[in-house]
Design a protein around this motif. Structure first.
Motif, PDB file in Angstrom:
ATOM      1  N   LYS A 155     -13.227  84.718  35.153  1.00 12.31           N
ATOM      2  CA  LYS A 155     -13.115  85.059  36.569  1.00 12.31           C
ATOM      3  C   LYS A 155     -12.416  83.936  37.336  1.00 12.31           C
ATOM      4  CE  LYS A 155     -15.867  87.249  40.201  1.00 12.31           C
ATOM      5  NZ  LYS A 155     -17.192  87.756  40.554  1.00 12.31           N
ATOM      6  N   VAL A 156     -12.714  82.689  36.984  1.00 14.52           N
ATOM      7  CA  VAL A 156     -12.053  81.547  37.618  1.00 14.52           C
ATOM      8  C   VAL A 156     -10.564  81.553  37.298  1.00 14.52           C
ATOM      9  CG1 VAL A 156     -11.850  79.019  37.578  1.00 14.52           C
ATOM     10  CG2 VAL A 156     -14.103  80.087  37.790  1.00 14.52           C
ATOM     11  N   LEU A 157     -10.204  81.762  36.032  1.00 15.38           N
ATOM     12  CA  LEU A 157      -8.784  81.787  35.652  1.00 15.38           C
ATOM     13  C   LEU A 157      -8.049  82.954  36.304  1.00 15.38           C
ATOM     14  CD1 LEU A 157      -8.967  80.767  31.885  1.00 15.38           C
ATOM     15  CD2 LEU A 157      -8.184  79.388  33.819  1.00 15.38           C
ATOM     16  N   ALA A 158      -8.700  84.093  36.425  1.00 16.67           N
ATOM     17  CA  ALA A 158      -8.087  85.237  37.109  1.00 16.67           C
ATOM     18  C   ALA A 158      -7.856  84.914  38.582  1.00 16.67           C
ATOM     19  CB  ALA A 158      -8.969  86.480  36.965  1.00 16.67           C
ATOM     20  N   THR A 159      -8.756  84.161  39.186  1.00 20.30           N
ATOM     21  CA  THR A 159      -8.622  83.772  40.586  1.00 20.30           C
ATOM     22  C   THR A 159      -7.477  82.784  40.761  1.00 20.30           C
ATOM     23  OG1 THR A 159     -11.003  84.113  40.863  1.00 20.30           O
ATOM     24  CG2 THR A 159      -9.873  82.846  42.579  1.00 20.30           C
ATOM     25  N   VAL A 160      -7.358  81.826  39.859  1.00 19.11           N
ATOM     26  CA  VAL A 160      -6.241  80.872  39.908  1.00 19.11           C
ATOM     27  C   VAL A 160      -4.923  81.624  39.745  1.00 19.11           C
ATOM     28  CG1 VAL A 160      -5.141  78.902  38.758  1.00 19.11           C
ATOM     29  CG2 VAL A 160      -7.619  78.914  39.131  1.00 19.11           C
ATOM     30  N   THR A 161      -4.874  82.589  38.852  1.00 19.80           N
ATOM     31  CA  THR A 161      -3.671  83.395  38.652  1.00 19.80           C
ATOM     32  C   THR A 161      -3.325  84.177  39.924  1.00 19.80           C
ATOM     33  OG1 THR A 161      -4.130  83.576  36.291  1.00 19.80           O
ATOM     34  CG2 THR A 161      -2.610  85.187  37.217  1.00 19.80           C
ATOM     35  N   ALA A 162      -4.333  84.731  40.575  1.00 14.62           N
ATOM     36  CA  ALA A 162      -4.087  85.465  41.832  1.00 14.62           C
ATOM     37  C   ALA A 162      -3.506  84.534  42.889  1.00 14.62           C
ATOM     38  CB  ALA A 162      -5.395  86.090  42.327  1.00 14.62           C
ATOM     39  N   ALA A 163      -4.011  83.306  42.973  1.00 13.40           N
ATOM     40  CA  ALA A 163      -3.470  82.333  43.932  1.00 13.40           C
ATOM     41  C   ALA A 163      -2.022  82.006  43.598  1.00 13.40           C
ATOM     42  CB  ALA A 163      -4.309  81.067  43.929  1.00 13.40           C
ATOM     43  N   LEU A 164      -1.709  81.915  42.332  1.00 10.22           N
ATOM     44  CA  LEU A 164      -0.336  81.651  41.897  1.00 10.22           C
ATOM     45  C   LEU A 164       0.607  82.749  42.374  1.00 10.22           C
ATOM     46  CD1 LEU A 164       1.680  79.984  40.201  1.00 10.22           C
ATOM     47  CD2 LEU A 164       0.962  81.336  38.239  1.00 10.22           C
ATOM     48  N   TYR A 165       0.194  83.982  42.229  1.00  7.07           N
ATOM     49  CA  TYR A 165       1.025  85.100  42.681  1.00  7.07           C
ATOM     50  C   TYR A 165       1.243  85.063  44.195  1.00  7.07           C
ATOM     51  CZ  TYR A 165       1.231  87.535  38.209  1.00  7.07           C
ATOM     52  OH  TYR A 165       1.498  87.880  36.900  1.00  7.07           O
ATOM     53  N   VAL A 166       0.188  84.743  44.947  1.00  6.13           N
ATOM     54  CA  VAL A 166       0.321  84.649  46.406  1.00  6.13           C
ATOM     55  C   VAL A 166       1.285  83.520  46.761  1.00  6.13           C
ATOM     56  CG1 VAL A 166      -0.902  84.103  48.556  1.00  6.13           C
ATOM     57  CG2 VAL A 166      -1.949  85.645  46.879  1.00  6.13           C
ATOM     58  N   PHE A 167       1.129  82.375  46.112  1.00  2.91           N
ATOM     59  CA  PHE A 167       1.991  81.231  46.388  1.00  2.91           C
ATOM     60  C   PHE A 167       3.458  81.544  46.072  1.00  2.91           C
ATOM     61  CE2 PHE A 167       4.101  77.348  44.848  1.00  2.91           C
ATOM     62  CZ  PHE A 167       4.104  76.623  46.030  1.00  2.91           C
TER      63      PHE A 167
END
Length: 84
Positions: free
Chosen positions: A70-82
Motif C-alpha cells: 500500500k505504501v509503494l502504491a501510494t508512492v507510485t501515485a505521487a509519482l504520477y501526479v508529479f
C-alpha cells in the motif's frame, strides 16, 4: 492488479506529498519529496517517515508497519501526479 493506496496531501508545487501509514505499529506519517538536481529534468525522489520533532524526512527509519504494498502504491501515485 489493483492495490489500495493511502490518501495523499500535497503542497502547492506538487513536489512534496504526505500520507499516513496505518498498521500494527500505529499511524506513521510519511513524506515523499521530489527534489530537482543540477541536471535539468532529473529529480531525486526522497521518501521516509516524517520526524515527529523536526518534520524532516527520516529516510533511515524502518517502520515496518505491515503495509509495504500500500505504501509503494501510494508512492507510485505521487509519482504520477508529479509527472503530470
Amino acid at each position: 492488479m489493483k492495490i489500495d493506496k493511502y490518501h495523499l496531501k500535497s503542497d502547492e508545487t506538487l513536489s512534496v506529498f504526505e500520507f499516513i501509514s496505518v498498521g500494527p505499529k500505529g499511524a506513521i506519517r510519511k513524506i515523499i519529496h521530489f527534489q530537482s538536481t543540477n541536471t535539468p529534468g532529473l529529480y531525486n525522489l526522497a521518501f521516509g517517515d516524517k520526524h515527529p520533532i523536526t518534520g524532516e524526512i527520516d529516510d533511515l527509519a524502518i517502520s515496518n508497519n505491515g503495509d509495504t504494498n500500500k505504501v509503494l502504491a501510494t508512492v507510485t501515485a505521487a509519482l504520477y501526479v508529479f509527472l503530470d
